[in-house]
Design an enzyme around this catalytic site. Sequence first.
Site, short mmCIF file in Angstrom:
data_model
loop_
_atom_site.label_atom_id
_atom_site.label_comp_id
_atom_site.label_asym_id
_atom_site.label_seq_id
_atom_site.Cartn_x
_atom_site.Cartn_y
_atom_site.Cartn_z
NE ARG A 22 -3.76 0.15 2.44
CZ ARG A 22 -4.84 0.81 2.39
NH1 ARG A 22 -5.38 1.81 2.27
NH2 ARG A 22 -5.77 -0.64 2.06
CG PHE A 25 0.30 8.02 -5.36
CD1 PHE A 25 1.07 7.96 -4.62
CD2 PHE A 25 -0.09 6.96 -6.20
CE1 PHE A 25 2.29 8.20 -5.14
CE2 PHE A 25 1.18 6.65 -6.94
CZ PHE A 25 2.63 6.95 -6.36
CE LYS A 43 2.09 1.18 -9.03
NZ LYS A 43 3.39 2.73 -9.24
CG ASP A 157 13.92 4.65 -8.06
OD1 ASP A 157 15.06 5.35 -7.96
OD2 ASP A 157 12.53 4.82 -7.99
#
Length: 830
Positions: A22, A25, A43, A157
Amino acid sequence: MNLQTSTNQTIGPYVIRSEIGRGSFAIVYKGKHTETNRVISIKSVLTKKLTKKLLENLESEISILKEIRHVHVVELIDCIKAGRFIHLVMEYCSLGDLSYFIRKREKFNSIPSLAWINIDHPPVYKAGLNETLVRHFTQQLASALQFLRSRSLIHRDVKPQNLLLQPPPTAAYLEEHPQFVGSPKLPMLKLADFGFARYLQTSSMAETLCGSPLYMAPEILRYEKYDAKADLWSVGAVLYEMAVGKPPFKAPNHVELLRRIQKAKDVIKFPEEAFIHPDIKTLICALLKQNPADRIDYDGFFSSIVVTTPLDDASTLTGSDIQDAVKEINIPSSSPAYITDFFPKSNPGAPAPPGGLLRQAFQAQGSSIQPSEITGRRVPHRYAQDGNTLPYTPVFPPESAPAASIFPPRLTSKQPIPMASPAKLTSDTSNKSSAYVVVDHHPIISSTQLSNESLTHEQSINGNSPSPNEGVFQGSFSPESAPVNNHAFPHTSRMQIPYMKPNAFPSNPTYIASTPVTQLRRAFEQATAHVPQSGGGARNKSALERALNVANARLNEVVVDGMTDNGNTSLPTKESNLDNNVNIIQPSLPDTGKRLLDVLESIAMKSNSVYHLAEVKLAQIIPSLSDEMKPGDTLLDRPLTPFSLVMLAKESYVLYERDIELLQVAFDGVAAFWANSEERASPDCQQAIEWFRQRYSESLEKSQFLREIIISQSAAHSLPTTKPVSASQLIYHRALDLSRNAATSELSGNDAQACLQNYRLAAHLLESLLESNFSTPDGANDSNNSVTIRNLIALITKRQELLQSKQIQANVANKVTESVAKITLAPNLA
């Protein structure tokens, strides 16, 4: 269908089974296809919580994943839009992510489904993963990056949390995926989370700050333009962590991280007692070069010995043995790599520890994980229990987050390390598994209000001129010094100032500004809400609320010499941040919870005092960012000289960075408390943390804005290099000024309440110097002496107590006099 609270629901041909992760958003579920029974992860993103920037990132992730198919990239199986949600149906990686795999490498023997790994590939003593595993994962990561390079993609990332693991492939899977590299008898690595990925031509340069600082290239931390080589630094950091067991550089914030990287001067240290193959060391050192030009290029990386040398498949286990072992892996992974700002949450009715397969498997096997067994970031000793150093973990409750944001997990982020208006930066994604900041460095507009009290505080310092701390900056980029002038930024007059409306300077000639203060208010052009005064209302207030009211509601009319203003304040009001009917410290709270809140309140008061000192200096800078004077402006409204502007910006910059350090201390304390306690976070604690997160966001954004001003103005006007600006000196001298002014006013018989407020603020500023490991530059005077500071605090506290006792006596005397007057008057009336 409320997916946030329901399970066993259907989305198209997929059935949702359980929640496995979780964020603020998004929620990640484990599910399966109704016809094929294929296990998948879903997701689910609530679009109304997304800012424009986050929605663009999501759309970019979807478009990229739709176009790429590779054995070492997590597959996007389907994308379904249903009402307010966008559901990304993705490949399910049952082994979690690489970060937990590394962290729990010595515990595999206690997990039957993973014990086979340590049979042939035990971890290295006092280091990281087995050499074969390091080479195996590096080859698979290289394969994924090589594929992205062929598509002109840069991930931006790359980190262990975004490298997901699956059980070893079957023979049928290998036939379908000829791109597979590495050993088929080892877990399979897949690159995930393309939320920050973008198409970038070989000659193109990007300039957005995104990703996780622990693995972020120094050119990105320096806000320089960067190219695809930025991913190679991240690969080097991941490779180092696999080999050594921890990141190559760690720091409480991104500024200190860059300072440590620069201080290393490309010398990468490895543990002396551990054996790491020279080939791996050589590749790591070639990847972790500060200067992108010195860093190995992609061709060199792809052709390196570590990547090209085939692995020795010799194993005491056969392929069927391994497949039999991994069949038992049925615990859902809660890998944070699926969610950009992730915070794990246990499923109702079946509580499970966060962290994916490994952490849950330990509990399933009855393994007791003690804090001392977990390695993590430093936590101040004042928060440690039983002498153990505790890990840094995400501390932000997902439900407490406002609407969405792109900003710690620290945390997120510390980060952590959690949001409000579409453009406001917050700290939810900071602290994402100890990678605490994810931001965009461009100035962003927000409706968050600046405090009007900060508009006039310290205007007595030579009008608009900076404090007499003439010092500068020789390139040491740390909270104690301003940034290096190594490149130019757009002209500051065209920048959008954080938390201000664009083009806020009105053209109305009838609007006359007689002081820089009113010009600044004209620039802000915002309506602010009143904060209840400390004496108003009969409700019981917590120390945190009282501290905020003290530092805001009365800052302007008390602290500023000779200037008063009953303006409003922008600090969170009870209606906005702290519940109207909640007293943060309640007698019914357990002792441990109460101690935590006491610590948070103490840090909040110290942080707030430093924050407002920074606000004062920022307020003096804003009027000078206009290109020309407006009709009605007086000589006092004349812009600062470039040198004065830069000096003020440097002072404000280091103060905001100091405020960030203090806020990080609070996050570390909460993380340590939760790591050692089974208590659930109370609503009061969550509200306090939310205040810290929002303040972290504001300070970070403003420090970045000031950094751009410093660099652009210094470059535009060829300003000379000066001595480093010390935050500790600024705080120390301001505290002395406040205490002296309070003492003078007290002796003169002036407003006693104002003197008390000045004493309190001076004490908070001095106390902030004693919090955490706050170093000062070499050669600093008494402000660097903790004994001197403690003595000053004791003296100020004593003066404050004496003044309070005088006030009490005076009040009693006044009441007696009034009573006598009434008694005397009564017979006369009769």
